[in-house]
Design an enzyme around this catalytic site. Sequence first.
Site, PDB file in Angstrom:
ATOM      1  N   ARG A  32      -6.366   0.906   3.333  1.00  0.00           N
ATOM      2  CA  ARG A  32      -5.216   0.179   2.780  1.00  0.00           C
ATOM      3  C   ARG A  32      -5.154  -1.249   3.316  1.00  0.00           C
ATOM      4  O   ARG A  32      -4.072  -1.805   3.510  1.00  0.00           O
ATOM      5  CB  ARG A  32      -3.898   0.897   3.073  1.00  0.00           C
ATOM      6  CG  ARG A  32      -3.744   2.225   2.354  1.00  0.00           C
ATOM      7  CD  ARG A  32      -2.376   2.831   2.637  1.00  0.00           C
ATOM      8  NE  ARG A  32      -2.280   4.175   2.118  1.00  0.00           N
ATOM      9  CZ  ARG A  32      -1.414   5.088   2.562  1.00  0.00           C
ATOM     10  NH1 ARG A  32      -0.585   4.777   3.543  1.00  0.00           N
ATOM     11  NH2 ARG A  32      -1.379   6.288   2.045  1.00  0.00           N
ATOM     12  N   ARG A  36       0.750  -3.496   1.721  1.00  0.00           N
ATOM     13  CA  ARG A  36       2.099  -4.033   1.899  1.00  0.00           C
ATOM     14  C   ARG A  36       2.328  -4.769   3.209  1.00  0.00           C
ATOM     15  O   ARG A  36       3.346  -5.433   3.364  1.00  0.00           O
ATOM     16  CB  ARG A  36       3.114  -2.896   1.770  1.00  0.00           C
ATOM     17  CG  ARG A  36       3.244  -2.348   0.360  1.00  0.00           C
ATOM     18  CD  ARG A  36       4.145  -1.140   0.339  1.00  0.00           C
ATOM     19  NE  ARG A  36       3.512   0.005   1.006  1.00  0.00           N
ATOM     20  CZ  ARG A  36       4.139   1.145   1.263  1.00  0.00           C
ATOM     21  NH1 ARG A  36       5.414   1.288   0.947  1.00  0.00           N
ATOM     22  NH2 ARG A  36       3.503   2.136   1.864  1.00  0.00           N
ATOM     23  N   ARG A  45       3.467  -8.553  -5.408  1.00  0.00           N
ATOM     24  CA  ARG A  45       4.243  -7.402  -5.858  1.00  0.00           C
ATOM     25  C   ARG A  45       5.690  -7.768  -6.197  1.00  0.00           C
ATOM     26  O   ARG A  45       6.360  -7.021  -6.921  1.00  0.00           O
ATOM     27  CB  ARG A  45       4.206  -6.306  -4.792  1.00  0.00           C
ATOM     28  CG  ARG A  45       2.878  -5.560  -4.725  1.00  0.00           C
ATOM     29  CD  ARG A  45       2.545  -4.831  -6.028  1.00  0.00           C
ATOM     30  NE  ARG A  45       3.678  -4.058  -6.491  1.00  0.00           N
ATOM     31  CZ  ARG A  45       4.025  -2.871  -5.997  1.00  0.00           C
ATOM     32  NH1 ARG A  45       3.294  -2.316  -5.043  1.00  0.00           N
ATOM     33  NH2 ARG A  45       5.070  -2.237  -6.467  1.00  0.00           N
ATOM     34  N   ASP A  81      -5.608   3.033  -6.989  1.00  0.00           N
ATOM     35  CA  ASP A  81      -4.777   4.113  -6.460  1.00  0.00           C
ATOM     36  C   ASP A  81      -5.414   5.430  -6.863  1.00  0.00           C
ATOM     37  O   ASP A  81      -6.181   5.500  -7.833  1.00  0.00           O
ATOM     38  CB  ASP A  81      -3.344   4.008  -6.993  1.00  0.00           C
ATOM     39  CG  ASP A  81      -2.395   4.974  -6.284  1.00  0.00           C
ATOM     40  OD1 ASP A  81      -2.179   4.793  -5.071  1.00  0.00           O
ATOM     41  OD2 ASP A  81      -1.904   5.908  -6.936  1.00  0.00           O
ATOM     42  N   TYR A 159      -0.685  16.598  -6.331  1.00  0.00           N
ATOM     43  CA  TYR A 159       0.222  15.611  -6.917  1.00  0.00           C
ATOM     44  C   TYR A 159       0.633  16.046  -8.325  1.00  0.00           C
ATOM     45  O   TYR A 159       1.807  15.952  -8.709  1.00  0.00           O
ATOM     46  CB  TYR A 159      -0.449  14.248  -6.978  1.00  0.00           C
ATOM     47  CG  TYR A 159      -0.248  13.383  -5.767  1.00  0.00           C
ATOM     48  CD1 TYR A 159       0.991  12.802  -5.490  1.00  0.00           C
ATOM     49  CD2 TYR A 159      -1.291  13.112  -4.897  1.00  0.00           C
ATOM     50  CE1 TYR A 159       1.182  11.991  -4.387  1.00  0.00           C
ATOM     51  CE2 TYR A 159      -1.120  12.301  -3.782  1.00  0.00           C
ATOM     52  CZ  TYR A 159       0.123  11.740  -3.537  1.00  0.00           C
ATOM     53  OH  TYR A 159       0.312  10.948  -2.437  1.00  0.00           O
TER      54      TYR A 159
END
Length: 348
Positions: A32, A36, A45, A81, A159
């Site tokens: 990652r 973020r 974003r 993703d 998921y």
Amino acid sequence: MPYISRMSSQDLLLLKTCRGEAVERTPVWIMRQAGRYLPEYRAIRARYTMMEALNNPELAARITLMPVDLLNVDAAIIFADLLPPLIGMGLSLSYKPGRGPVIANPLRTTRQIDRLRVPPAEESMAPTLEAIRRVRSELDGRNLPLIGFAGAPFTLASYAVEGGSTRSFTHTKSLMYAQPAAWDRLMIRMVSIVTDLLQAQARAGAQCLQLFDSWAGALSRQDYVRFAQPYTKMIIARLGDEVPVIHFSTGTGSWLSEIAAAGGHVIGVDWRLPLDEAHQMVQRPVMGNLDPCALLGPWRELRWQADEVLRSMRGRTGYIFNLGHGILPNTPVDNVRRLVDYVQESTG
């Protein structure tokens, strides 16, 4: 083996390590790493939703290259993703602020499973494949490799069945235990989707592939062997040896040998198991395993933690420095930059 200068052979460093060959220093990248914690990413974003960023090849390529420019890591991993392949199968995926991924029509019946589509990756994942082509053209001039990735069948299926993140896996395990034939049909579809996506990423220019089984640790050892391992093994066997595969999971330290038995040229290790023990257990190159929370502490503690990881692999061939999971959103960028430099200088 002759010395390989970093300037001329950075592109070989990660790939040679994946093959278990001796290299002049330890390669380092961060799971990652384009995410973020980067102000530049947060600025993007603020203008684009997650789905808009994923479906815009130019934007995805720009995000992918951010940590290469800012951190000098030894590999880029495509900004993507795990879950968008589920959209092509017929599931309704969205990303909710504060909740993460949400699937509006989770799989709860055998009829839903049997109606799932298995479209080719070139059709359902075209933006990601185009982003790979764009990034690869940029990285060739920098002598750096590009990593592609996908979710392992158990993680994707969980998921799809749960409808999002979960701690209990009640719907997933109920399906596994009560309707094993339906579970098998679901997992075979996941195998087809994931294999095709990874092969398409390699054709588009990914030189290394990572298979994320992030939720494998929710299973017991025996349930992993029965309900997950056979399907992961199918994928890795179909990928062959042309492109190295990193097989990553979390919470599986006590039975990491079963993860290795499913395949992979490199086995990812979380922070719960010392790397030297993991290396002895799997008998192949390993990747990991700094606790992501170590990056939140002061430099003296972060350096000590990094030294412990490096010490555990001193004198061993086949090691990629990384975290034991993805970097946390509140991580100071300076700590990441300093860590990357430290690992490169300490092992050069």
